[in-house]
Design an enzyme around this catalytic site. Structure first.
Site, PDB file in Angstrom:
ATOM      1  N   GLY A 124      -5.389 -20.350  80.892  1.00 48.99           N
ATOM      2  CA  GLY A 124      -6.436 -21.683  80.787  1.00 48.99           C
ATOM      3  C   GLY A 124      -5.562 -22.870  81.099  1.00 48.99           C
ATOM      4  O   GLY A 124      -4.419 -22.753  81.010  1.00 48.99           O
ATOM      5  N   PRO A 125      -6.106 -23.998  81.070  1.00 50.11           N
ATOM      6  CA  PRO A 125      -5.224 -25.319  81.454  1.00 50.11           C
ATOM      7  C   PRO A 125      -4.574 -25.631  80.089  1.00 50.11           C
ATOM      8  O   PRO A 125      -4.953 -25.073  79.131  1.00 50.11           O
ATOM      9  CB  PRO A 125      -6.537 -26.273  81.666  1.00 50.11           C
TER      10      PRO A 125
ATOM     11  N   THR B  20      -5.672 -26.072  75.728  1.00 46.89           N
ATOM     12  CA  THR B  20      -6.719 -25.737  75.434  1.00 46.89           C
ATOM     13  C   THR B  20      -6.569 -24.734  73.989  1.00 46.89           C
ATOM     14  O   THR B  20      -7.626 -24.313  73.625  1.00 46.89           O
ATOM     15  CB  THR B  20      -7.324 -24.864  76.435  1.00 46.89           C
ATOM     16  N   GLY B  21      -5.335 -24.816  73.643  1.00 51.28           N
ATOM     17  CA  GLY B  21      -5.024 -24.291  72.360  1.00 51.28           C
ATOM     18  C   GLY B  21      -4.384 -22.817  72.457  1.00 51.28           C
ATOM     19  O   GLY B  21      -4.715 -22.023  71.366  1.00 51.28           O
TER      20      GLY B  21
ATOM     21  N   HIS C 172     -20.475 -58.380  87.500  1.00 49.91           N
ATOM     22  CA  HIS C 172     -20.193 -57.127  88.263  1.00 49.91           C
ATOM     23  C   HIS C 172     -20.489 -55.836  87.539  1.00 49.91           C
ATOM     24  O   HIS C 172     -21.222 -54.974  87.695  1.00 49.91           O
ATOM     25  CB  HIS C 172     -18.734 -56.930  89.037  1.00 49.91           C
ATOM     26  N   GLU C 173     -19.824 -55.920  86.354  1.00 52.20           N
ATOM     27  CA  GLU C 173     -19.981 -54.781  85.318  1.00 52.20           C
ATOM     28  C   GLU C 173     -21.381 -54.894  84.717  1.00 52.20           C
ATOM     29  O   GLU C 173     -22.166 -53.817  84.254  1.00 52.20           O
ATOM     30  CB  GLU C 173     -19.037 -54.924  84.131  1.00 52.20           C
TER      31      GLU C 173
ATOM     32  N   HIS D 109     -23.753 -52.965  87.074  1.00 50.75           N
ATOM     33  CA  HIS D 109     -23.425 -51.197  86.938  1.00 50.75           C
ATOM     34  C   HIS D 109     -24.272 -51.107  85.785  1.00 50.75           C
ATOM     35  O   HIS D 109     -25.231 -50.016  85.966  1.00 50.75           O
ATOM     36  CB  HIS D 109     -21.853 -50.980  86.447  1.00 50.75           C
TER      37      HIS D 109
HETATM   38  P1  ADP Z   1      -1.617 -24.841  75.010  1.00 52.96           P
HETATM   39  O1  ADP Z   1      -0.871 -23.836  74.284  1.00 52.96           O
HETATM   40  O2  ADP Z   1      -3.163 -24.064  75.357  1.00 52.96           O
HETATM   41  O3  ADP Z   1      -1.157 -25.727  76.057  1.00 52.96           O
HETATM   42  P2  ADP Z   1      -1.600 -26.061  72.517  1.00 52.96           P
HETATM   43  O4  ADP Z   1      -2.097 -24.649  71.560  1.00 52.96           O
HETATM   44  O5  ADP Z   1      -0.563 -26.159  72.443  1.00 52.96           O
HETATM   45  O6  ADP Z   1      -2.332 -25.752  73.897  1.00 52.96           O
HETATM   46  O7  ADP Z   1      -2.607 -27.136  71.746  1.00 52.96           O
HETATM   47  C1  ADP Z   1      -2.024 -28.230  71.462  1.00 52.96           C
HETATM   48  C2  ADP Z   1      -2.812 -28.814  70.155  1.00 52.96           C
HETATM   49  O8  ADP Z   1      -3.937 -29.272  70.646  1.00 52.96           O
HETATM   50  C3  ADP Z   1      -3.056 -27.991  69.175  1.00 52.96           C
HETATM   51  O9  ADP Z   1      -1.937 -27.766  68.161  1.00 52.96           O
HETATM   52  C4  ADP Z   1      -4.341 -28.361  68.430  1.00 52.96           C
HETATM   53  O10 ADP Z   1      -3.960 -29.379  67.462  1.00 52.96           O
HETATM   54  C5  ADP Z   1      -4.933 -29.019  69.489  1.00 52.96           C
HETATM   55  N1  ADP Z   1      -6.026 -28.028  70.080  1.00 52.96           N
HETATM   56  C6  ADP Z   1      -6.138 -27.315  71.320  1.00 52.96           C
HETATM   57  N2  ADP Z   1      -6.944 -26.629  71.413  1.00 52.96           N
HETATM   58  C7  ADP Z   1      -7.688 -26.411  70.278  1.00 52.96           C
HETATM   59  C8  ADP Z   1      -8.847 -25.782  69.731  1.00 52.96           C
HETATM   60  N3  ADP Z   1      -9.384 -25.203  70.604  1.00 52.96           N
HETATM   61  N4  ADP Z   1      -9.242 -26.160  68.516  1.00 52.96           N
HETATM   62  C9  ADP Z   1      -8.394 -27.076  67.700  1.00 52.96           C
HETATM   63  N5  ADP Z   1      -7.407 -27.554  68.226  1.00 52.96           N
HETATM   64  C10 ADP Z   1      -7.212 -27.518  69.273  1.00 52.96           C
END
Ligand code: ADP
Length: 613
Positions: A225-226, A229-230, A447-448, A451
């Site tokens: 995953g990107p 993303t946790g 302008h804004e 939009h």
């Molecule tokens: P990765 O390893 O995928 O790059 P991390 O686990 O290091 O991402 O995420 C960094 C921080 O972002 C985590 O410590 C958390 O605080 C927050 N975070 C990322 N994804 C989640 C999630 N799904 N739920 C809660 N917090 C998240």
């Protein structure tokens, strides 16, 4: 009132993330000290050499000949019978600078002393000792020893030049085993992944229960995953839930300048895990090690990476039936060496996607749970406005909002604080010092407003959320649209987007009596790119549904695509003009409000709409 700092997190997964700055600094300091010592040492030797010229080494017979006779210039002689050496001081020689030196045969020392005393020369014994082998070698050895000590420190103690993560290994060596406090409750929006990991946690927690059924514990789980993303968070939570220690390294730590270091760090990591018995090993950025092996001759770096990869494979194959599970994270699973993905290695692959709307809401709630919230803070709206943001970005957003409210001296995070944080995270801080001429401010406001009004009045366009002409980053003004997770774009939505984009220019024309500025260049760019895709990919023009790759067209067909694009864009501009003609009063009202307030929320714009309708 001093700015409040956000409350400390219960468990910060970044605590154990590799930190490169400190080890690098240590290395640089060590290298500098080393160089300085070497220079000082060499310099010192050079000084010694020039300041104290060595005495002339002559035969003992020459000394005796010179000593003979009453008019000898020799005043004093020092004798070292251990070294069988004499140093000869002529009249006028400094006390530590003899003119001559000579060795004499073993056992003739006393004779020599007698003969010199007979000549009336003063004789001292044992005052001056010839430098022993050690004392002459030691200065030369010092730099070598220092260098060896440095290499030992870098390679063995710290486990590699990159340094990151090695501190953790040291901590393990000291017996401190870290079972994370993180739980699955700390992760939101990725329920499928958590479910998958829950099994493994149960397995690690009660191995016997599963062993009875003959179930085999997975050895490797690949989290795809990107960034942000946790994935790291999930791995820590798994260790926390299972109550086992967590060992982590990033793939880039393995790939070192010194051949063999990566492999040794892999072995070190697994050794520590084995010592702990049951453990989670987490390897971040595994693609740095596990890139598919290239064919052909490799350079040192590829060789090193392959050595590391092989060590990893060997270690993974080695712990059959043990309580160690390896989690690895990557953004590019397609680039991984197939050997890594074979059964018994990373045979479970779990995708960790960026969160959807519901996921974002829960992640936001999670990170807001220990913060005081103002009544006007709408988490749902915030989740809708942050499509594409990852958990890490959302956490940062919440943090920024807390900082904003703290700076303003508020005790709870207000809706406006989040608004400000969102704009900061997307565009940068408000440029309070930016000098904008009154004319430019007025043009930006119109302008804004164009939009915003176009977006509000077209059912197929996303709702505007707020409009601002406060300059931020490089933007002079922005109209915020409600984000959507919808993947598909209908033709009427695409057209409404084009009209909204063109409405900035159309509004300028109303303000400037048909004239307009260069400020809409970005709008044109976005509109043109969308119109091109509508024609060539989406089948949304009169040219029909044939898929026409841009750039692959020549001559007449390319011209037809161009004219179809032109037609769409011209139509959008005309529609925008017509729309603003119909709602001239609203446009002016919004523009004037913007000039006055800087930022106008959509509610206020709707309020203007009611009397006009
Ligand atoms: P990765 O390893 O995928 O790059 P991390 O686990 O290091 O991402 O995420 C960094 C921080 O972002 C985590 O410590 C958390 O605080 C927050 N975070 C990322 N994804 C989640 C999630 N799904 N739920 C809660 N917090 C998240």
């Amino acid at each position: 009132m001093p700015a409040r700092t956000p409350p400390p997190r219960r468990d910060n997964p970044h605590r154990n993330k590799p930190r490169r700055s400190v080890p690098r600094r240590t290395q640089i300091i060590a290298a500098t000290v080393l160089t300085a010592l070497a220079i000082a040492f060499l310099g010192g030797r050079a000084l010694l050499a020039t300041d104290t010229p060595a005495p002339e080494d002559v035969a003992i017979s020459a000394v005796l000949a010179e000593a003979a006779g009453a008019s000898t210039a020799i005043e004093r002689v020092e004798v070292d019978d251990d070294a069988q050496r004499v140093w000869v001081f002529r009249a006028g020689d400094a006390a530590d600078r003899p003119s001559l030196t000579a060795t004499y045969p073993l056992g003739t020392g006393w004779d020599l002393v007698e003969r010199l005393v007979d000549e009336g020369i003063e004789v001292d014994t044992q005052l001056r000792s010839a430098p022993s082998m050690w004392s002459s070698l030691l200065p030369a050895l010092i730099p070598v020893l220092l260098l060896l000590a440095f290499l030992y420190y870098v390679l063995v103690r710290r486990g590699g030049m990159g340094g990151a993560g090695a501190g953790r290994l040291d901590k393990r060596r000291a017996g401190a085993v870290d079972v994370p406090a993180t739980r699955f409750d700390d992760v939101a929006g990725v329920d499928e992944v958590v479910d998958e990991l829950r099994d493994i946690a149960a397995f690690l927690h009660e191995p016997d229960r599963f062993a009875a059924t003959g179930a085999r514990m997975p050895r490797g789980v690949l989290l795809e995953g990107p960034p942000g993303t946790g994935k790291t968070l999930l791995a820590r939570a798994l260790a926390g839930e299972a109550g086992v220690p967590f060992f982590a390294l990033a793939g880039s730590d393995f790939v070192e300048t010194f051949v063999g270091v990566g492999a040794s760090r892999v072995r070190q990591l697994f050794d520590k895990a084995r010592e702990a018995g049951r453990a989670i090993i987490f390897i971040d950025e595994i693609d740095a090690v596990g890139k598919a092996r290239a064919s052909g001759p490799g350079n040192a770096a590829t060789e090193e990476r392959e050595g590391t990869l092989n060590a990893l494979l060997v270690e993974m194959d080695g712990f059959v039936g043990s309580g160690i599970v390896v989690l690895a994270a990557t953004n590019r699973a397609d680039m991984l060496d197939p050997a890594l993905l074979r059964p018994g290695r990373f045979d479970r692959r779990v995708t960790v996607p960026a969160p959807d709307l519901g996921g974002r809401r829960r992640i936001l709630q999670l990170h807001l749970r220990d913060k005081a919230l103002g009544e006007d803070l709408d988490v749902d709206l915030l989740a809708r406005r942050t499509p594409g943001m990852t958990g890490a970005e959302l956490e940062q957003l919440v943090n920024e909002a807390a900082l904003v409210s703290g700076r303003a001296g508020r005790l709870a995070i207000a809706g406006g604080d989040v608004e400000e944080a969102l704009q900061v995270s997307m565009l940068g801080r408000a440029r309070r010092s930016a000098s904008v001429t009154e004319r430019d401010r007025r043009i930006t406001a119109w302008h804004e407003a164009g939009h915003a009004v176009a977006a509000l009045l077209q059912p197929a366009a996303p709702d505007p959320v707020a409009v601002t002409i406060v300059p931020r980053g490089i933007a002079g003004g922005v109209t915020w649209m409600d984000g959507s997770d919808d993947q598909f774009l209908t033709r009427s939505q695409a057209n409404a987007q084009l009209v909204t984009l063109m409405a900035g220019r159309a509004a300028e024309e109303r303000l400037l009596d048909g004239d307009f500025t260069s400020g809409a260049a970005g709008d044109y760019q976005g509109a043109t790119s969308l119109a091109y895709r509508m024609v060539t990919q989406f089948g949304m023009s009169d040219l029909g549904v044939a898929f026409r790759p841009v750039g692959g067209l020549e001559g007449e067909r390319a011209a037809r695509v161009d004219s179809a694009v032109d037609e769409i864009l011209d139509g959008a501009l005309a529609s925008a003009r017509a729309l603003l003609d119909e709602s001239a009063a609203l446009l002016e009202g919004v523009a004037e409000l913007l000039l006055h307030e800087g930022t106008v929320p959509v509610g206020t714009i709707r309020g203007l709409l009611a009397p006009a309708a």
